[in-house]
Write a protein that holds these residues in place. Structure first.
Motif, short mmCIF file in Angstrom:
data_model
loop_
_atom_site.label_atom_id
_atom_site.label_comp_id
_atom_site.label_asym_id
_atom_site.label_seq_id
_atom_site.Cartn_x
_atom_site.Cartn_y
_atom_site.Cartn_z
N LYS A 1 0.83 -1.21 0.00
CA LYS A 1 0.00 0.00 0.00
C LYS A 1 0.86 1.26 0.00
CE LYS A 1 -3.64 2.34 2.55
NZ LYS A 1 -4.51 2.31 3.72
N ILE A 2 1.84 1.32 0.90
CA ILE A 2 2.67 2.53 1.03
C ILE A 2 3.59 2.71 -0.17
CG2 ILE A 2 4.51 3.61 2.38
CD1 ILE A 2 3.19 2.36 4.86
N SER A 3 4.18 1.63 -0.64
CA SER A 3 5.14 1.72 -1.74
C SER A 3 4.47 1.83 -3.11
CB SER A 3 6.07 0.51 -1.73
OG SER A 3 5.34 -0.66 -2.09
N ARG A 4 3.20 1.42 -3.16
CA ARG A 4 2.45 1.37 -4.42
C ARG A 4 3.06 0.41 -5.43
NH1 ARG A 4 1.61 7.80 -4.73
NH2 ARG A 4 0.12 7.97 -3.03
N LEU A 5 3.81 -0.56 -4.92
CA LEU A 5 4.36 -1.60 -5.79
C LEU A 5 3.27 -2.58 -6.18
CD1 LEU A 5 7.65 -2.50 -3.87
CD2 LEU A 5 7.52 -1.42 -6.11
N LYS A 6 3.37 -3.10 -7.37
CA LYS A 6 2.49 -4.20 -7.77
C LYS A 6 3.05 -5.47 -7.15
CE LYS A 6 0.89 -2.16 -12.10
NZ LYS A 6 0.23 -1.15 -11.41
N GLU A 7 2.21 -6.47 -7.01
CA GLU A 7 2.60 -7.72 -6.35
C GLU A 7 3.86 -8.33 -6.97
OE1 GLU A 7 2.87 -10.68 -3.76
OE2 GLU A 7 1.24 -9.24 -3.59
N ASN A 8 3.92 -8.38 -8.31
CA ASN A 8 5.10 -9.00 -8.95
C ASN A 8 6.36 -8.16 -8.74
OD1 ASN A 8 4.07 -7.03 -10.69
ND2 ASN A 8 4.76 -8.10 -12.53
N ASP A 9 6.23 -6.82 -8.69
CA ASP A 9 7.39 -5.96 -8.42
C ASP A 9 7.85 -6.11 -6.97
OD1 ASP A 9 7.42 -4.93 -11.02
OD2 ASP A 9 6.00 -3.34 -10.49
N TYR A 10 6.88 -6.22 -6.07
CA TYR A 10 7.20 -6.46 -4.66
C TYR A 10 8.00 -7.76 -4.53
CZ TYR A 10 6.50 -8.13 0.10
OH TYR A 10 6.70 -8.63 1.36
N GLN A 11 7.53 -8.81 -5.19
CA GLN A 11 8.21 -10.12 -5.07
C GLN A 11 9.61 -10.07 -5.66
OE1 GLN A 11 6.83 -12.72 -3.28
NE2 GLN A 11 8.95 -13.37 -3.40
N ARG A 12 9.77 -9.37 -6.77
CA ARG A 12 11.11 -9.24 -7.36
C ARG A 12 12.05 -8.47 -6.45
NH1 ARG A 12 10.35 -6.67 -12.81
NH2 ARG A 12 8.17 -7.02 -12.49
N LEU A 13 11.55 -7.40 -5.84
CA LEU A 13 12.37 -6.60 -4.93
C LEU A 13 12.70 -7.40 -3.68
CD1 LEU A 13 13.74 -3.97 -4.21
CD2 LEU A 13 11.54 -3.12 -3.36
N PHE A 14 11.72 -8.13 -3.15
CA PHE A 14 11.95 -8.98 -1.98
C PHE A 14 13.03 -10.02 -2.30
CE2 PHE A 14 10.95 -12.84 0.45
CZ PHE A 14 11.01 -12.34 1.74
N ASP A 15 12.91 -10.68 -3.43
CA ASP A 15 13.91 -11.68 -3.83
C ASP A 15 15.29 -11.06 -4.01
OD1 ASP A 15 11.90 -13.61 -3.77
OD2 ASP A 15 11.60 -13.59 -5.95
N LEU A 16 15.35 -9.87 -4.60
CA LEU A 16 16.62 -9.17 -4.77
C LEU A 16 17.25 -8.86 -3.43
CD1 LEU A 16 18.68 -7.57 -6.58
CD2 LEU A 16 17.19 -5.60 -6.23
N LEU A 17 16.46 -8.33 -2.51
CA LEU A 17 16.99 -7.96 -1.19
C LEU A 17 17.45 -9.16 -0.40
CD1 LEU A 17 14.57 -5.12 -0.10
CD2 LEU A 17 16.92 -4.91 -0.89
N ILE A 18 16.65 -10.22 -0.36
CA ILE A 18 17.07 -11.38 0.44
C ILE A 18 18.26 -12.08 -0.18
CG2 ILE A 18 14.81 -11.69 1.54
CD1 ILE A 18 14.47 -14.19 -0.24
#
Length: 74
Positions: free
Chosen positions: A40-57
């Motif tokens: 909600k805060i970042s306004r990321l789409k679900e697939n962008d969120y997952q890509r960013l999460f995977d990148l960070l971890i």
């Protein structure tokens, strides 16, 4: 994750060349517990969120919680 273009975001994404980030497996759980709020805060789409999460971890070394004493976690 709220702003990958911020200084902190860039340190996490590009800093692995200079730093070794180490944390407990609890971080993954904590991020996932706040997934909806982050979206909600970042306004990321679900697939962008997952890509960013995977990148960070992928930039962080995770330690099994069971290997840490309670005093280290708190």
């Amino acid at each position: 994750m709220l702003n990958p273009d911020s200084k902190n975001g860039q340190i996490l994404i590009n800093g692995s060349k200079y730093f070794e980030f180490i944390t407990s497996d609890l971080l993954k759980k904590e991020i996932n517990n706040h997934r909806d709020k982050i979206l909600k805060i970042s306004r990321l789409k679900e697939n962008d969120y997952q890509r960013l999460f995977d990148l960070l971890i992928g930039k962080i070394k995770f330690v099994n919680d069971l290997l840490l004493s309670d005093s280290v976690i708190l």
